[in-house]
Design a protein around this motif. Sequence first.
Motif, PDB file in Angstrom:
ATOM      1  N   VAL A 218       0.857  -1.187   0.000  1.00 52.82           N
ATOM      2  CA  VAL A 218       0.000   0.000   0.000  1.00 52.82           C
ATOM      3  C   VAL A 218       0.888   1.229   0.000  1.00 52.82           C
ATOM      4  CG1 VAL A 218      -1.785   1.277   1.247  1.00 52.82           C
ATOM      5  CG2 VAL A 218      -1.769  -1.230   1.323  1.00 52.82           C
ATOM      6  N   ASP A 219       0.541   2.192  -0.845  1.00 48.62           N
ATOM      7  CA  ASP A 219       1.278   3.455  -0.869  1.00 48.62           C
ATOM      8  C   ASP A 219       0.716   4.338   0.245  1.00 48.62           C
ATOM      9  OD1 ASP A 219       2.711   5.702  -1.404  1.00 48.62           O
ATOM     10  OD2 ASP A 219       1.645   6.211  -3.254  1.00 48.62           O
ATOM     11  N   TYR A 220       1.276   4.188   1.449  1.00 51.70           N
ATOM     12  CA  TYR A 220       0.758   4.911   2.609  1.00 51.70           C
ATOM     13  C   TYR A 220       0.996   6.421   2.515  1.00 51.70           C
ATOM     14  CZ  TYR A 220       0.173   0.342   4.813  1.00 51.70           C
ATOM     15  OH  TYR A 220      -0.215  -0.945   5.097  1.00 51.70           O
ATOM     16  N   SER A 221       1.959   6.818   1.686  1.00 50.64           N
ATOM     17  CA  SER A 221       2.273   8.249   1.596  1.00 50.64           C
ATOM     18  C   SER A 221       1.084   9.062   1.082  1.00 50.64           C
ATOM     19  CB  SER A 221       3.486   8.477   0.694  1.00 50.64           C
ATOM     20  OG  SER A 221       3.219   8.030  -0.628  1.00 50.64           O
ATOM     21  N   LYS A 222       0.233   8.466   0.261  1.00 50.25           N
ATOM     22  CA  LYS A 222      -0.911   9.192  -0.289  1.00 50.25           C
ATOM     23  C   LYS A 222      -1.973   9.491   0.765  1.00 50.25           C
ATOM     24  CE  LYS A 222      -4.028   7.009  -2.701  1.00 50.25           C
ATOM     25  NZ  LYS A 222      -4.751   6.185  -3.715  1.00 50.25           N
TER      26      LYS A 222
ATOM     27  N   ILE B 285      -8.693   6.554  15.946  1.00 46.19           N
ATOM     28  CA  ILE B 285      -8.461   7.204  14.652  1.00 46.19           C
ATOM     29  C   ILE B 285      -7.713   6.249  13.722  1.00 46.19           C
ATOM     30  CG2 ILE B 285      -7.250   9.095  13.480  1.00 46.19           C
ATOM     31  CD1 ILE B 285      -7.731  10.778  16.011  1.00 46.19           C
ATOM     32  N   THR B 286      -6.749   5.526  14.265  1.00 41.67           N
ATOM     33  CA  THR B 286      -5.983   4.559  13.472  1.00 41.67           C
ATOM     34  C   THR B 286      -6.903   3.481  12.918  1.00 41.67           C
ATOM     35  OG1 THR B 286      -4.076   4.920  14.926  1.00 41.67           O
ATOM     36  CG2 THR B 286      -3.986   3.010  13.471  1.00 41.67           C
ATOM     37  N   LEU B 287      -7.816   3.011  13.734  1.00 42.88           N
ATOM     38  CA  LEU B 287      -8.760   1.966  13.309  1.00 42.88           C
ATOM     39  C   LEU B 287      -9.643   2.453  12.171  1.00 42.88           C
ATOM     40  CD1 LEU B 287      -9.914  -0.860  13.825  1.00 42.88           C
ATOM     41  CD2 LEU B 287     -11.447   0.163  15.512  1.00 42.88           C
ATOM     42  N   GLU B 288     -10.197   3.655  12.302  1.00 44.76           N
ATOM     43  CA  GLU B 288     -11.067   4.198  11.268  1.00 44.76           C
ATOM     44  C   GLU B 288     -10.286   4.484   9.981  1.00 44.76           C
ATOM     45  OE1 GLU B 288     -14.363   4.443  11.332  1.00 44.76           O
ATOM     46  OE2 GLU B 288     -14.230   3.460  13.294  1.00 44.76           O
ATOM     47  N   THR B 289      -9.065   4.975  10.116  1.00 43.47           N
ATOM     48  CA  THR B 289      -8.230   5.248   8.946  1.00 43.47           C
ATOM     49  C   THR B 289      -7.872   3.954   8.231  1.00 43.47           C
ATOM     50  OG1 THR B 289      -7.273   7.171  10.071  1.00 43.47           O
ATOM     51  CG2 THR B 289      -6.114   6.366   8.127  1.00 43.47           C
ATOM     52  N   THR B 290      -7.646   2.895   8.985  1.00 45.65           N
ATOM     53  CA  THR B 290      -7.311   1.595   8.386  1.00 45.65           C
ATOM     54  C   THR B 290      -8.461   1.086   7.525  1.00 45.65           C
ATOM     55  OG1 THR B 290      -5.898   1.041  10.274  1.00 45.65           O
ATOM     56  CG2 THR B 290      -6.608  -0.783   8.880  1.00 45.65           C
ATOM     57  N   LYS B 291      -9.693   1.241   7.996  1.00 47.69           N
ATOM     58  CA  LYS B 291     -10.854   0.820   7.205  1.00 47.69           C
ATOM     59  C   LYS B 291     -10.863   1.542   5.858  1.00 47.69           C
ATOM     60  CE  LYS B 291     -13.973  -0.002  11.132  1.00 47.69           C
ATOM     61  NZ  LYS B 291     -15.250   0.428  11.773  1.00 47.69           N
ATOM     62  N   HIS B 292     -10.636   2.850   5.910  1.00 50.73           N
ATOM     63  CA  HIS B 292     -10.638   3.655   4.675  1.00 50.73           C
ATOM     64  C   HIS B 292      -9.509   3.218   3.742  1.00 50.73           C
ATOM     65  CE1 HIS B 292     -10.612   7.021   1.914  1.00 50.73           C
ATOM     66  NE2 HIS B 292      -9.363   7.295   2.260  1.00 50.73           N
ATOM     67  N   VAL B 293      -8.303   3.061   4.278  1.00 50.60           N
ATOM     68  CA  VAL B 293      -7.150   2.684   3.455  1.00 50.60           C
ATOM     69  C   VAL B 293      -7.360   1.315   2.833  1.00 50.60           C
ATOM     70  CG1 VAL B 293      -4.688   2.108   3.509  1.00 50.60           C
ATOM     71  CG2 VAL B 293      -5.516   4.130   4.730  1.00 50.60           C
ATOM     72  N   TYR B 294      -7.865   0.372   3.600  1.00 48.48           N
ATOM     73  CA  TYR B 294      -8.047  -0.997   3.116  1.00 48.48           C
ATOM     74  C   TYR B 294      -9.008  -1.033   1.932  1.00 48.48           C
ATOM     75  CZ  TYR B 294      -8.185  -6.078   3.409  1.00 48.48           C
ATOM     76  OH  TYR B 294      -8.049  -7.419   3.131  1.00 48.48           O
ATOM     77  N   GLU B 295     -10.111  -0.326   2.062  1.00 46.68           N
ATOM     78  CA  GLU B 295     -11.094  -0.317   0.982  1.00 46.68           C
ATOM     79  C   GLU B 295     -10.603   0.499  -0.208  1.00 46.68           C
ATOM     80  OE1 GLU B 295     -14.732   1.045   2.661  1.00 46.68           O
ATOM     81  OE2 GLU B 295     -14.948  -0.662   4.015  1.00 46.68           O
ATOM     82  N   ASP B 296      -9.988   1.642   0.058  1.00 48.49           N
ATOM     83  CA  ASP B 296      -9.518   2.523  -1.001  1.00 48.49           C
ATOM     84  C   ASP B 296      -8.401   1.890  -1.815  1.00 48.49           C
ATOM     85  OD1 ASP B 296      -9.473   5.276  -2.236  1.00 48.49           O
ATOM     86  OD2 ASP B 296      -7.408   5.167  -1.518  1.00 48.49           O
ATOM     87  N   ALA B 297      -7.541   1.093  -1.172  1.00 48.37           N
ATOM     88  CA  ALA B 297      -6.402   0.484  -1.858  1.00 48.37           C
ATOM     89  C   ALA B 297      -6.796  -0.766  -2.653  1.00 48.37           C
ATOM     90  CB  ALA B 297      -5.316   0.136  -0.850  1.00 48.37           C
TER      91      ALA B 297
END
Length: 241
Positions: free
Chosen positions: A9-13, A99-111
Amino acid sequence: MSKPSNLRVDYSKYQVDEVSETIADAVFFPLYIGKVLGTNLVIFWALLTLFCLFFIENTFLSILFWVLTFIISVPSILLFSIIRLFSTIKNDIDNVFKITLETTKHVYEDAGLLKQQRKEDLPLKATFSDVFKGVAMYVIRPSLKKVLEKRIKYFAWPLTFLIDLIFKKTVINGTPEIGVELDNEDHIVLKENTTLSKINKGSEKTTSVAFTVVKFPFRLALIIYGLVNYVLVYLLYLLFR
């Protein structure tokens, strides 16, 4: 079961200002530094002034005793203030975990990792856990440090180092078990038996253990220097009374 070779995953984005703003709204620790330290200083100054007025008759010696006692006691005041601030830091870390948990959901689906996870026949829980740690390390951690450096400024280095150490021990290395599944629209949700309160309880337990370990050297230093502090002030009192 092996991880997919292309699970990247490109976490920088995701290192965007919105994340920093969300963290800034959830972190109250920097706001309490001046309040806690200021309160401790005012109480100490008041008690020291009263002591000088009642127990040292000579005005010059009284002022000299006040100044020397304050200089000697500064490390004790700072250590005591840091220990008092730990309760606020703990609450902030718990908020950052959410916040980390909610951000992970977004990143997982978005990626698009869901398609990959299904293709490789990997359990959602395993891949979600990997992304959670990646988000914590490469998205939340730098944003948290940026927020602290912006708010604390002159005291940034030692306090940011301390918060970063606690964050790594609690959120990155001490992640509690998180059960996740997909709803009818393929959105990641917590399992029915894995409530947010249950996750928070596991996170808070890990945080409490980590804080006990991190606070120990400060408490030990306060006890040791506090005794030295007391002896030196008592000797000054015997000399100036």
